[in-house]
Design an enzyme around this catalytic site. Structure first.
Site, PDB file in Angstrom:
ATOM      1  N   ASP A 305       0.798  -1.061  -0.058  1.00 48.98           N
ATOM      2  CA  ASP A 305      -0.056   0.074  -0.034  1.00 48.98           C
ATOM      3  C   ASP A 305       1.088   1.156  -0.035  1.00 48.98           C
ATOM      4  O   ASP A 305       2.086   1.339   0.308  1.00 48.98           O
ATOM      5  CB  ASP A 305      -0.975   0.037   1.275  1.00 48.98           C
ATOM      6  CG  ASP A 305      -1.897   1.227   1.360  1.00 48.98           C
ATOM      7  OD1 ASP A 305      -2.410   1.543   0.300  1.00 48.98           O
ATOM      8  OD2 ASP A 305      -1.971   1.839   2.237  1.00 48.98           O
ATOM      9  N   ASP A 499      -1.761  -1.116   6.026  1.00 50.93           N
ATOM     10  CA  ASP A 499      -2.100  -0.549   7.289  1.00 50.93           C
ATOM     11  C   ASP A 499      -3.451  -0.135   7.415  1.00 50.93           C
ATOM     12  O   ASP A 499      -3.847   0.271   8.507  1.00 50.93           O
ATOM     13  CB  ASP A 499      -0.971   0.500   7.727  1.00 50.93           C
ATOM     14  CG  ASP A 499      -1.301   1.710   6.973  1.00 50.93           C
ATOM     15  OD1 ASP A 499      -1.886   1.664   5.851  1.00 50.93           O
ATOM     16  OD2 ASP A 499      -1.006   2.849   7.655  1.00 50.93           O
ATOM     17  N   ASP A 503      -7.257  -2.379   3.220  1.00 49.57           N
ATOM     18  CA  ASP A 503      -6.267  -3.425   3.071  1.00 49.57           C
ATOM     19  C   ASP A 503      -6.501  -4.663   3.625  1.00 49.57           C
ATOM     20  O   ASP A 503      -5.846  -5.745   3.296  1.00 49.57           O
ATOM     21  CB  ASP A 503      -4.963  -2.819   3.717  1.00 49.57           C
ATOM     22  CG  ASP A 503      -4.354  -1.645   2.866  1.00 49.57           C
ATOM     23  OD1 ASP A 503      -4.529  -1.523   1.723  1.00 49.57           O
ATOM     24  OD2 ASP A 503      -3.861  -0.816   3.665  1.00 49.57           O
TER      25      ASP A 503
END
Length: 611
Positions: A305, A499, A503
């Site tokens: 990410d 995080d 996700d």
């Protein structure tokens, strides 16, 4: 021999008989058969020597007995169990070190009265506690007053001492290096971050690696094979062995049963897993289960990410562009009011910007978070939405400009009653360690893929700065999940690092989910590995740990199989034609115990692994 074999050895016989009843054969099956055979034979030899042929009796009519062998085997197995338990305790040193660092009392602060020491069990959330220089922080909390530097290496594995002042979080077990702090307790008992780490490591140490299933399958065939080998050895010695052939046959059969006990085989995997997870905890790498640890060493694609993983996760407002005829302050006030209860980094950035302009937040009703899109709610009776272009399109907001911009900043759009009122641009700096960490991962043969919900321009800019070729922008949670499954369909072993709440589905679907420790709880719960520091460099360390653990397991399994492949023929008497000597059952028991200790000692080498 009777009290040793029938009292001290009783637990062994109980386990052995249970294994035969359930057909779940193990080391206790072999010990029961070996010791039981030698002991029963000896009892019959003493009580009824006349049932034996003359060739087995001495000149005074007695028959050779193996009481001493039975007793010594039990003693040696017990000794091996003690050595094994002591070695197992060493694998838990890392967890016990975590548990022992938190103080047992705390210094409670009461207005208008002197501080007093209270047991940690009596501390409640909201209590004010004083932490002096050199003391460990007793609970999780927020700094209410004072300034200091806190050693958080126990939790993060990092040696840097972060500065703490009013409003900053502190965690139980960390060390206050200098200065006095007053903290307000926010997490006590089992709800502290330290307790969560201890629980997670303990859970991982109890879990089973996939390779263990294969080992168990081998072991289920191994014990019957050993029993068959003992029967064959017995029959051969009985048929062609020197006199007394029955005595030699019993010695050979018992030695085979004892030396082939698969305890080393059973310990090979769990001991490596226990030691590796403990070592990982010391370095800020929490492994939730053994399967994640094993698969981490096989990863060839890493999906990352952007926000909070590649970047600092602390964006700053760099521009506010109101709609035609609008005012910047009104746009910021609406955004600040809607985001006031959120812990999202964008919400915090907007809140910081509002504080600079002394803007107060208005009351919000019907607040709702839309993962991957933004937030909505009622502000002062008006329907307000804040989020990305997809959100604006989804709720049919009129007059929204193109999200693309040359600067590569993150645009956040604000709408009121279905009308566009302004755009807030934010910029998030790349983490200083990101580039070096990615280079380390590439050198290990891992392909890097970025997957983010941010606009394409923002993602491409970060991707170009970090030399990431595969960039997927504007992804919703289900899009990230689809990306993971598509790579898996191509035969890739995929790790996903993130995080955020958005996700979580991808983290759960990946072969290895890696949650950055500073992120959302949903991400941590969905991941197999949690990096307490929230830094990409931890992924490289996790890979090193996984590969070392996998190698250690293979070494242990090789040693266990090699030991048995060598030991069984010797116990059966393969060296007798050359040396004229047979392996004593007592020596077989000693060799069996030492093989277990050797496997454990090899596993303990992981405690010294450099990460």
């Amino acid at each position: 021999a009777i009290p040793i074999v029938l009292w001290a050895g009783l637990p062994f016989f109980e386990r052995g008989l249970a294994s035969m009843q359930t057909r779940n054969f193990n080391m206790w099956t072999l010990i029961t058969l070996g010791v039981g055979t030698a002991f029963v034979y000896s009892v019959i030899a003493v009580a009824l020597p006349g049932v034996f042929p003359d060739t087995l009796r001495s000149s005074n009519g007695t028959v050779a007995v193996y009481f001493e062998a039975s007793a010594v085997i039990i003693v040696l197995v017990l000794l091996g169990q003690i050595m094994e338990l002591r070695a197992r305790e060493r694998t838990g040193d890392a967890v016990r070190a975590l548990m022992d660092v938190a103080p047992k009392t705390a210094r409670r602060v009461i207005d208008g009265a002197d501080d007093y020491s209270a047991p940690l069990d009596n501390i409640l959330e909201g209590d004010k506690l004083r932490v002096l220089a050199g003391e460990a922080v007793p609970v999780d909390g927020l700094v209410a007053s004072g300034q200091s530097e806190i050693d958080e290496s126990l939790l993060t594995g990092e040696s840097a001492l972060p500065a703490k002042s009013r409003g900053d979080p502190v965690y139980a077990g960390t060390l206050n290096r200098n200065g006095s702090l007053v903290i307000e307790a926010t997490g006590v008992g089992a709800s502290t971050r330290l307790s969560g780490i201890v629980s997670m490591v303990a859970q991982a140490q109890r879990s089973r690696a996939p390779v263990q299933t294969q080992v168990d399958r081998v072991a289920s065939w191994f014990v019957p094979t050993v029993v068959a080998s003992a029967v064959v050895a017995f029959l051969i010695w009985l048929a062609v062995g020197p006199e007394p052939s029955l005595g030699h046959a019993i010695v050979a059969a018992v030695s085979v049963l004892i030396i082939a006990c698969p305890c080393a085989l059973g310990l090979a995997t769990p001991m490596s897993v226990m030691t590796a997870t403990g070592r990982g905890a010391q370095a800020g790498i929490l492994v939730r289960d053994a399967e994640a640890l094993e698969r981490m060493g096989q990863v060839d694609v890493l999906i990352v990410d952007k926000t909070g993983t590649l970047t600092q996760g602390r964006p700053e407002v760099v521009n506010i562009a109101p709609a035609e005829g609008g005012v910047e302050a009104d746009v910021l006030a609406l955004a600040h009011s809607l985001e006031q209860g959120s812990q999202h980094p964008i919400a915090q950035a907007i809140g910081d910007e509002a504080a600079k302009h002394s803007l107060a937040a208005l009351d919000v009703a019907d607040f709702e978070t839309l993962p991957g899109l933004g937030v909505t709610g009622m502000v002062a009776g008006a329907s307000v939405a804040l989020g990305n272009l997809k959100l604006m399109q989804q709720i049919d907001v009129a007059g929204v400009p193109d999200a693309e911009n040359g600067a590569g900043d993150t645009p956040v759009f604000v709408a009121k009653n279905g009308q566009f009122v302004g755009k807030i641009s934010l910029r998030d700096a790349i983490k200083p360690t990101a580039e070096q960490s990615l280079n380390v991962l590439r050198s290990a043969g891992i392909e890097i893929v970025m997957a983010t919900g941010d606009a394409s321009a923002v993602a491409r800019k970060v991707g170009s700065q970090l030399a990431i070729e595969h960039v997927h922008a504007g992804l919703m949670p289900d899009d990230k999940l689809a990306l993971v499954t598509s790579l898996q369909a191509d035969g890739k072993t995929v790790a996903m690092a993130g995080d955020g709440i958005n996700d979580a589905p991808a983290l759960a679907a990946a072969d290895v989910g890696i949650a950055m420790g500073v992120g959302a709880d949903a991400a941590k719960e969905s991941a197999g590995i949690v990096l307490l520091k929230g830094d990409l460099s931890g992924i490289g360390r996790a890979g090193t740990l996984a590969r070392a653990a996998s190698s250690n397991i293979k070494q242990n399994l090789f040693f266990a199989f090699a030991y048995n492949a060598t030991g069984v023929p010797i116990a059966a008497g393969a060296l007798y034609p050359f040396t004229g000597m047979m392996l004593s059952p007592m020596l077989a028991a000693a060799a069996m115990s030492l093989s277990s200790v050797s496997v454990i000692a090899n596993a303990l080498r992981l405690r010294r692994l450099k990460l």
